[in-house]
Write a protein that holds these residues in place. Structure first.
Motif, mmCIF file in Angstrom:
data_model
loop_
_atom_site.group_PDB
_atom_site.id
_atom_site.type_symbol
_atom_site.label_atom_id
_atom_site.label_comp_id
_atom_site.label_asym_id
_atom_site.label_seq_id
_atom_site.Cartn_x
_atom_site.Cartn_y
_atom_site.Cartn_z
ATOM 1 N N GLU A 45 0.818 -1.214 0.000
ATOM 2 C CA GLU A 45 0.000 0.000 0.000
ATOM 3 C C GLU A 45 0.853 1.266 0.000
ATOM 4 O O GLU A 45 0.633 2.192 0.789
ATOM 5 N N GLY A 46 1.864 1.282 -0.864
ATOM 6 C CA GLY A 46 2.711 2.457 -1.023
ATOM 7 C C GLY A 46 3.800 2.623 0.014
ATOM 8 O O GLY A 46 4.513 3.617 0.009
ATOM 9 N N GLU A 47 3.945 1.660 0.915
ATOM 10 C CA GLU A 47 4.944 1.745 1.990
ATOM 11 C C GLU A 47 5.865 0.536 1.928
ATOM 12 O O GLU A 47 5.423 -0.585 1.674
ATOM 13 N N LEU A 48 7.181 0.747 2.151
ATOM 14 C CA LEU A 48 8.128 -0.359 2.183
ATOM 15 C C LEU A 48 8.037 -1.079 3.528
ATOM 16 O O LEU A 48 8.033 -0.447 4.585
ATOM 17 N N VAL A 49 7.963 -2.403 3.450
ATOM 18 C CA VAL A 49 7.763 -3.228 4.643
ATOM 19 C C VAL A 49 8.800 -4.343 4.655
ATOM 20 O O VAL A 49 9.062 -4.972 3.632
ATOM 21 N N LEU A 50 9.397 -4.591 5.809
ATOM 22 C CA LEU A 50 10.343 -5.686 6.000
ATOM 23 C C LEU A 50 9.549 -6.915 6.423
ATOM 24 O O LEU A 50 8.839 -6.889 7.433
ATOM 25 N N GLU A 51 9.645 -7.978 5.647
ATOM 26 C CA GLU A 51 8.898 -9.223 5.900
ATOM 27 C C GLU A 51 9.821 -10.411 5.718
ATOM 28 O O GLU A 51 10.987 -10.261 5.369
ATOM 29 N N GLN A 52 9.275 -11.589 5.908
ATOM 30 C CA GLN A 52 9.998 -12.826 5.633
ATOM 31 C C GLN A 52 9.169 -13.691 4.701
ATOM 32 O O GLN A 52 7.940 -13.721 4.787
ATOM 33 N N MET A 53 9.867 -14.371 3.805
ATOM 34 C CA MET A 53 9.239 -15.305 2.876
ATOM 35 C C MET A 53 10.127 -16.537 2.779
ATOM 36 O O MET A 53 11.313 -16.483 3.112
ATOM 37 N N THR A 54 9.552 -17.615 2.294
ATOM 38 C CA THR A 54 10.362 -18.799 2.017
ATOM 39 C C THR A 54 11.328 -18.436 0.901
ATOM 40 O O THR A 54 10.930 -17.898 -0.125
ATOM 41 N N TRP A 55 12.607 -18.686 1.108
ATOM 42 C CA TRP A 55 13.643 -18.217 0.211
ATOM 43 C C TRP A 55 13.993 -19.246 -0.852
ATOM 44 O O TRP A 55 14.035 -20.436 -0.584
ATOM 45 N N GLY A 56 14.232 -18.777 -2.060
ATOM 46 C CA GLY A 56 14.747 -19.615 -3.131
ATOM 47 C C GLY A 56 13.943 -19.523 -4.413
ATOM 48 O O GLY A 56 12.760 -19.199 -4.404
ATOM 49 N N PHE A 57 14.608 -19.756 -5.523
ATOM 50 C CA PHE A 57 13.950 -19.853 -6.818
ATOM 51 C C PHE A 57 13.373 -21.259 -6.942
ATOM 52 O O PHE A 57 14.029 -22.233 -6.590
ATOM 53 N N PRO A 58 12.155 -21.411 -7.477
ATOM 54 C CA PRO A 58 11.591 -22.760 -7.620
ATOM 55 C C PRO A 58 12.204 -23.467 -8.827
ATOM 56 O O PRO A 58 12.040 -23.054 -9.968
ATOM 57 N N LEU A 59 12.934 -24.530 -8.580
ATOM 58 C CA LEU A 59 13.552 -25.324 -9.638
ATOM 59 C C LEU A 59 12.642 -26.508 -9.950
ATOM 60 O O LEU A 59 12.471 -27.408 -9.126
ATOM 61 N N ALA A 60 12.019 -26.489 -11.113
ATOM 62 C CA ALA A 60 11.123 -27.577 -11.521
ATOM 63 C C ALA A 60 11.957 -28.780 -11.961
ATOM 64 O O ALA A 60 12.917 -28.639 -12.706
ATOM 65 N N GLN A 61 11.570 -29.949 -11.481
ATOM 66 C CA GLN A 61 12.275 -31.180 -11.828
ATOM 67 C C GLN A 61 11.273 -32.256 -12.212
ATOM 68 O O GLN A 61 10.107 -32.204 -11.817
ATOM 69 N N LYS A 62 11.745 -33.247 -12.967
ATOM 70 C CA LYS A 62 10.910 -34.392 -13.340
ATOM 71 C C LYS A 62 11.557 -35.662 -12.822
ATOM 72 O O LYS A 62 12.782 -35.762 -12.749
ATOM 73 N N SER A 63 10.717 -36.625 -12.488
ATOM 74 C CA SER A 63 11.199 -37.920 -12.038
ATOM 75 C C SER A 63 11.943 -38.611 -13.174
ATOM 76 O O SER A 63 11.456 -38.656 -14.307
ATOM 77 N N LYS A 64 13.115 -39.158 -12.881
ATOM 78 C CA LYS A 64 13.877 -39.880 -13.902
ATOM 79 C C LYS A 64 13.180 -41.185 -14.289
ATOM 80 O O LYS A 64 13.281 -41.635 -15.420
ATOM 81 N N LYS A 65 12.438 -41.760 -13.356
ATOM 82 C CA LYS A 65 11.765 -43.039 -13.627
ATOM 83 C C LYS A 65 10.466 -42.855 -14.399
ATOM 84 O O LYS A 65 10.212 -43.558 -15.370
ATOM 85 N N THR A 66 9.636 -41.917 -13.948
ATOM 86 C CA THR A 66 8.299 -41.776 -14.540
ATOM 87 C C THR A 66 8.170 -40.591 -15.491
ATOM 88 O O THR A 66 7.238 -40.541 -16.291
ATOM 89 N N GLY A 67 9.064 -39.618 -15.374
ATOM 90 C CA GLY A 67 8.968 -38.416 -16.192
ATOM 91 C C GLY A 67 7.935 -37.423 -15.689
ATOM 92 O O GLY A 67 7.718 -36.374 -16.285
ATOM 93 N N LYS A 68 7.275 -37.756 -14.580
ATOM 94 C CA LYS A 68 6.258 -36.859 -14.014
ATOM 95 C C LYS A 68 6.923 -35.739 -13.221
ATOM 96 O O LYS A 68 7.997 -35.922 -12.637
ATOM 97 N N PRO A 69 6.269 -34.571 -13.176
ATOM 98 C CA PRO A 69 6.835 -33.442 -12.410
ATOM 99 C C PRO A 69 6.931 -33.766 -10.918
ATOM 100 O O PRO A 69 6.053 -34.410 -10.347
ATOM 101 N N LEU A 70 8.025 -33.305 -10.314
ATOM 102 C CA LEU A 70 8.218 -33.430 -8.869
ATOM 103 C C LEU A 70 7.934 -32.073 -8.226
ATOM 104 O O LEU A 70 7.842 -31.055 -8.911
#
Length: 89
Positions: A45-70
């Protein structure tokens, strides 16, 4: 983002950005690791706020066995030439 990041002194961060502590801010750990709380400054709302979030870029991976997304794995380091694999513009 480096794997050796530390949030620094809270009051200095607040002063530097002219921010206030958010309602959900908790000092938490000094070091920042993937999938753990990390300190951020965001606009609320127009104001800078110090917060916490879960840190990290989401790295999408697939199962080597099934090829389905993990479940995405959060990582701290993201090379510019590989950012396209983290998210689509």
């Amino acid at each position: 983002m480096c794997n050796r990041a530390e949030r620094g002194d809270t009051q200095k961060v607040l002063n530097l950005f002219g921010a206030r502590k958010g309602a959900r801010f908790n000092e938490g750990p000094l070091e920042t690791h993937p999938a753990q709380p990390g300190t951020i400054v965001r606009l609320e709302e127009g104001e800078l706020v110090l917060e916490q979030m879960t840190w990290g870029f989401p790295l999408a991976q697939k199962s080597k066995k099934t090829g389905k997304p993990l479940k995405p794995k959060p990582v701290n380091n993201a090379r510019f030439d590989q950012l396209g694999s983290y998210w689509k513009r």
